[in-house]
Design a protein around this motif. Structure first.
Motif, PDB file in Angstrom:
ATOM      1  N   LEU A  72     -13.901 -81.931  52.125  1.00 35.62           N
ATOM      2  CA  LEU A  72     -15.112 -81.329  51.565  1.00 35.62           C
ATOM      3  C   LEU A  72     -15.540 -80.192  52.477  1.00 35.62           C
ATOM      4  O   LEU A  72     -15.585 -80.364  53.696  1.00 35.62           O
ATOM      5  CB  LEU A  72     -16.235 -82.363  51.447  1.00 35.62           C
ATOM      6  N   VAL A  96     -20.460 -78.827  50.104  1.00 29.19           N
ATOM      7  CA  VAL A  96     -20.900 -79.311  48.795  1.00 29.19           C
ATOM      8  C   VAL A  96     -22.414 -79.500  48.795  1.00 29.19           C
ATOM      9  O   VAL A  96     -22.964 -80.214  49.633  1.00 29.19           O
ATOM     10  CB  VAL A  96     -20.208 -80.639  48.433  1.00 29.19           C
ATOM     11  N   LEU A  99     -16.006 -87.508  48.129  1.00 28.81           N
ATOM     12  CA  LEU A  99     -17.433 -87.333  47.848  1.00 28.81           C
ATOM     13  C   LEU A  99     -18.044 -88.651  47.377  1.00 28.81           C
ATOM     14  O   LEU A  99     -19.107 -89.057  47.868  1.00 28.81           O
ATOM     15  CB  LEU A  99     -17.622 -86.247  46.788  1.00 28.81           C
ATOM     16  N   ILE A 122     -15.375 -79.948  40.909  1.00 32.53           N
ATOM     17  CA  ILE A 122     -15.032 -79.805  42.323  1.00 32.53           C
ATOM     18  C   ILE A 122     -13.633 -79.211  42.434  1.00 32.53           C
ATOM     19  O   ILE A 122     -12.694 -79.662  41.768  1.00 32.53           O
ATOM     20  CB  ILE A 122     -15.064 -81.167  43.049  1.00 32.53           C
ATOM     21  N   GLU A 149     -15.149 -77.895  47.166  1.00 30.88           N
ATOM     22  CA  GLU A 149     -16.412 -77.201  46.906  1.00 30.88           C
ATOM     23  C   GLU A 149     -16.803 -77.359  45.446  1.00 30.88           C
ATOM     24  O   GLU A 149     -15.966 -77.640  44.587  1.00 30.88           O
ATOM     25  CB  GLU A 149     -16.274 -75.709  47.214  1.00 30.88           C
ATOM     26  N   VAL A 150     -18.098 -77.165  45.155  1.00 30.21           N
ATOM     27  CA  VAL A 150     -18.543 -77.137  43.764  1.00 30.21           C
ATOM     28  C   VAL A 150     -18.092 -75.816  43.158  1.00 30.21           C
ATOM     29  O   VAL A 150     -18.492 -74.739  43.609  1.00 30.21           O
ATOM     30  CB  VAL A 150     -20.073 -77.283  43.655  1.00 30.21           C
TER      31      VAL A 150
END
Length: 255
Positions: free
Chosen positions: A25, A28, A51, A217, A221-222
């Motif tokens: 991640l 985020v 996540l 995702i 990352e978003v």
């Protein structure tokens, strides 16, 4: 009211022999409002399982913050973390995680037993949930005596009986046939309509199209998000499919 806040979340793993570092991640950030139904999608390796584990307080981030109803998860003492999960989170897993040695009733009761609740209280909570999920007549049976769909509805009942702040669902339709999956998704919609907040990780476009918002995702990352608004399931399904096409063919991050 915001029930879940995820801010600048990072998670880095060091490979087995201390060599390269893997960034699961990167950065985020998102929030979930009370009563929302959010789906998280992404390719295998995108970081969504990492996540989910952090949101479930099963893993700790390398950086950033996760707050549930304003409480920082990393501030919960290790000796209290199991009780914190039981009191605040409900879990629905792809493989049900039921105990074959316990009846359907006792599988549902398990988190309340661990919390020290009295039988009368457990039974009072159980009856309306079991009836609404269509498993009331199955309570004396054992998991190996019922179908996959019935097992998953048992798992949903077990998640609901603690009156959680948030239900975390990990590929809840993954082990179900299409009919059982449709039934479960309709149940989730009804549960959400009663005010239960749900966050679901899924590969299924159909499952995600039942949510009110879909987060994508990519590479930790978003990448994008879609709000249902006034879209019907079929319209949201198409929007999700289009976004996944962009995501999997190397399109640039947007919104």
């Amino acid at each position: 009211m915001t029930i879940l806040e995820v801010q600048n979340l990072k998670k880095t793993y060091t490979t087995r022999f201390g060599g390269a570092q893997v960034e699961a991640l990167k950065n985020v950030t998102f929030s979930v409002e009370e009563g929302e139904y959010v789906a998280i999608m992404g390719e295998s390796g995108s970081g969504k399982t990492t996540l989910l584990n952090i949101l479930a307080a099963l893993d700790k981030p390398t950086g950033g913050h996760v707050k549930l109803k304003g409480r920082e998860l990393s501030s919960v003492p290790e000796k209290e973390i199991a009780a914190f999960r039981r009191q605040n989170l409900g879990f629905v897993f792809q493989d049900f995680n039921l105990l074959d040695t316990l009846s359907i009733r006792d599988n549902i009761f398990l988190p309340l037993v661990l919390a020290g609740k009295k039988y009368a209280e457990m039974e009072k909570r159980l009856v309306p949930i079991a009836k609404s999920l269509g498993i009331y007549e199955l309570l004396a049976k054992f998991p190996y005596e019922v179908s996959g769909g019935q097992k998953q509805r048992t798992a949903v009942a077990r998640a609901l009986i603690t009156k959680p702040q948030l239900i975390l669902a990990d590929e809840p339709t993954g082990a179900l046939d299409s009919r059982a999956a449709d039934d479960l998704l309709n149940q989730f919609t009804r549960i959400n309509e009663k005010g239960q907040t749900i966050l679901m990780v899924t590969h299924s476009v159909k499952a995600a199209s039942h949510a009110g918002r879909v987060l994508f995702i990519k590479d930790g990352e978003v990448f994008h998000q879609i709000y249902r608004g006034k879209m019907r399931n079929e319209e949201l399904y198409q929007k999700i499919s289009d976004t996944l096409t962009v995501l999997t063919t190397g399109g640039e991050r947007y919104v």
